[in-house]
Scaffold this active site. Structure first.
Site, mmCIF file in Angstrom:
data_model
loop_
_atom_site.group_PDB
_atom_site.id
_atom_site.type_symbol
_atom_site.label_atom_id
_atom_site.label_comp_id
_atom_site.label_asym_id
_atom_site.label_seq_id
_atom_site.Cartn_x
_atom_site.Cartn_y
_atom_site.Cartn_z
ATOM 1 N N LEU A 104 0.840 -1.192 0.000
ATOM 2 C CA LEU A 104 0.000 0.000 0.000
ATOM 3 C C LEU A 104 0.877 1.244 0.000
ATOM 4 O O LEU A 104 0.605 2.218 -0.713
ATOM 5 C CB LEU A 104 -0.928 -0.002 1.208
ATOM 6 C CG LEU A 104 -1.783 -1.248 1.405
ATOM 7 C CD1 LEU A 104 -2.656 -1.098 2.644
ATOM 8 C CD2 LEU A 104 -2.644 -1.523 0.166
ATOM 9 N N ASP A 105 1.931 1.222 0.791
ATOM 10 C CA ASP A 105 2.880 2.330 0.824
ATOM 11 C C ASP A 105 3.565 2.511 -0.526
ATOM 12 O O ASP A 105 3.534 3.585 -1.116
ATOM 13 C CB ASP A 105 3.949 2.074 1.893
ATOM 14 C CG ASP A 105 3.669 2.802 3.204
ATOM 15 O OD1 ASP A 105 2.988 3.838 3.175
ATOM 16 O OD2 ASP A 105 4.134 2.331 4.248
#
Length: 471
Positions: A356-357
């Site tokens: 996600l990062d």
């Protein structure tokens, strides 16, 4: 669908340009139940295509350079923080109190990498510093409810999130607010004059050459975005508060190509205004509203600097009941049901990368590049917003009925796709160089376009040691 076409569409790109992308698919890269490999490939590929598009515009070329996205490079880059070595020493990515804990009715995950977050967590739980903190935290949490811990720790300014199943998250008000937003929010708040970008040429071709980027981000997603802009030629100046130093290994991993300065925004606002007056892009990564008191909301920034591109990143989004909450990738995975899918409600798991990062970081960089291209035609300031929770929704939406299958058995199988050898390690996609903080081994950039850069022009230096001025 978590593919390059949908990522490129979210960035507002011309669908015809997707034909310029070739993907090399490798079995075994980023194995997961959810389509993590596809998401990673899509984010890196869309970013590379945005870079190629801007490069063509600035070089006066009619055809956009070909883009190549290799699963091996992407899989390596998406865990760059794990591959980093500083003088042969492996990094420390999670502190002892940043982990899953059993509670009386389920699980909770805490994040205590930063000293102030650790202090708040221990204070809420009544655990004294200097004790066997992990053992004491474990005992306390075993007697409390997961949701009760979540609320108490957040109320104290700490970070703890209860494990939810996908169904439980879907019933949450924040999930509904997130689902109602596009993957990439794009706004044009004014009609500022069209940006005149000087031509670029030479080798490598640097589409962001001459652009000045103020980097007000921390941790992974925002710094990945600005690290990518630095790769592409931008002068990136990261600015942090002197009393909140970045973790050394984290800074080393995401500091390539940048300079790093410490600046007290409250104590020296004039210094920041001097930087802003010559900036082309401002990237922020603090929770929504946290920078508003310094006059750094997107609206305030574009009002003072018409023609600016503002890129805003958050964990949960600037909307819904959680809009003011802090968050990190690991916590978003827990809240949104990803940890339950990758493990179970009885034994939570995690994605093979902080996808996600990293994924949001590449999308954010791509959104900035596309905004710059649009400005060169149409003018106007630009504001783009992304949230880790929205990227999580995209990942889980794209899972479909095959979500329980290993990621390696799914592929795009479409035009522009070639099958490479299975992924058996990161070595072909690692680099080494000396730096002011030691000898570094690091992950190379994950996607490339013909004639573009393949490595950063400068290694990271020590945190906060550069002057707070443009080069």
């Amino acid at each position: 669908m978590t593919d390059i076409r949908s990522a490129w569409s979210a960035l507002g790109g011309d669908p015809a340009l997707v034909s310029r992308v070739t993907t090399v698919e490798r079995e075994g890269a980023l194995r997961a139940r959810l389509p993590v490999r596809e998401l990673a490939r899509a984010c890196a590929g869309a970013c590379a295509l945005a870079a190629a598009e801007l490069a063509a515009r600035r070089a006066g070329r009619a055809e956009v350079p070909a883009v190549r996205v290799d699963d091996g490079a992407v899989a390596t880059a998406f865990v760059s923080e794990r591959h980093l070595l500083v003088d042969g020493r492996a990094p420390i990515n999670f502190a002892p109190l940043s982990r899953f804990w059993r509670t009386a009715d389920g699980w909770v995950r805490t994040h205590a990498n930063y000293p102030h977050h650790r202090e708040r967590l221990l204070a809420v739980l009544g655990v004294a510093e200097g004790t066997d903190a992990a053992s004491s935290v474990e005992s306390v949490l075993a007697e409390r409810s997961a949701l009760g811990v979540e609320e108490a720790v957040y109320a104290a300014g700490g970070l703890a999130v209860a494990l939810r199943t996908p169904e439980e998250w879907a019933a949450h008000e924040q999930a509904a607010a997130v689902a109602a937003r596009p993957l990439v929010e794009r706004e044009r708040p004014d009609e500022a004059r069209a940006r005149v970008l000087p031509p670029v040429g030479g080798t490598p071709l640097l589409p962001a050459d001459g652009l000045r980027v103020l980097d007000l981000t921390r941790v992974i997603a925002g710094p990945v975005a600005t690290r990518t802009l630095a790769l592409l030629g931008a002068d990136v100046l990261r600015v942090d508060a002197p009393h909140l130093p970045e973790l050394a290994d984290q800074h080393a991993d995401t500091g390539f190509g940048k300079r790093s300065a410490a600046l007290d925004l409250a104590g020296d606002p004039a210094a920041f205004e001097e930087l802003l007056a010559e900036a082309d892009v401002v990237v922020t990564g603090y929770r929504p509203g946290a920078l508003d008191r310094f006059g750094l909301s997107p609206e305030a920034l574009t009002e003072r600097r018409p023609g600016l591109v503002v890129a805003q990143l958050s964990a949960w989004g600037g909307y819904g009941p959680w809009r003011g909450r802090r968050g990190f990738d690991s916590l978003v995975q827990v809240a949104t049901g990803i940890a339950a899918v990758e493990g179970s409600a009885q034994r939570p798991g995690a994605l093979p990368a902080q996808a996600l990062d990293h994924g949001t970081g590449y999308l954010l960089a791509g959104a900035v590049l596309r905004a710059l291209t649009e400005q060169s035609y149409e003018g106007g300031s630009r504001v783009v917003r992304l949230a880790l929770a929205r990227t999580a929704a995209w990942l889980t939406e794209g899972s479909g009925p095959g979500a329980s299958e290993p990621d390696a058995v799914r592929g795009s199988g479409g035009p522009g796709c070639v099958t490479g050898a299975p992924y058996d390690g990161p070595e072909p996609w690692l680099g080494e160089r000396d730096s002011g903080i030691g000898r570094l081994r690091y992950a190379l950039p994950p996607a490339a376009f013909a004639g573009g850069p393949v490595d950063w022009a400068r290694p990271p230096g020590p945190w906060g040691t550069d002057a707070a001025r443009w080069a």
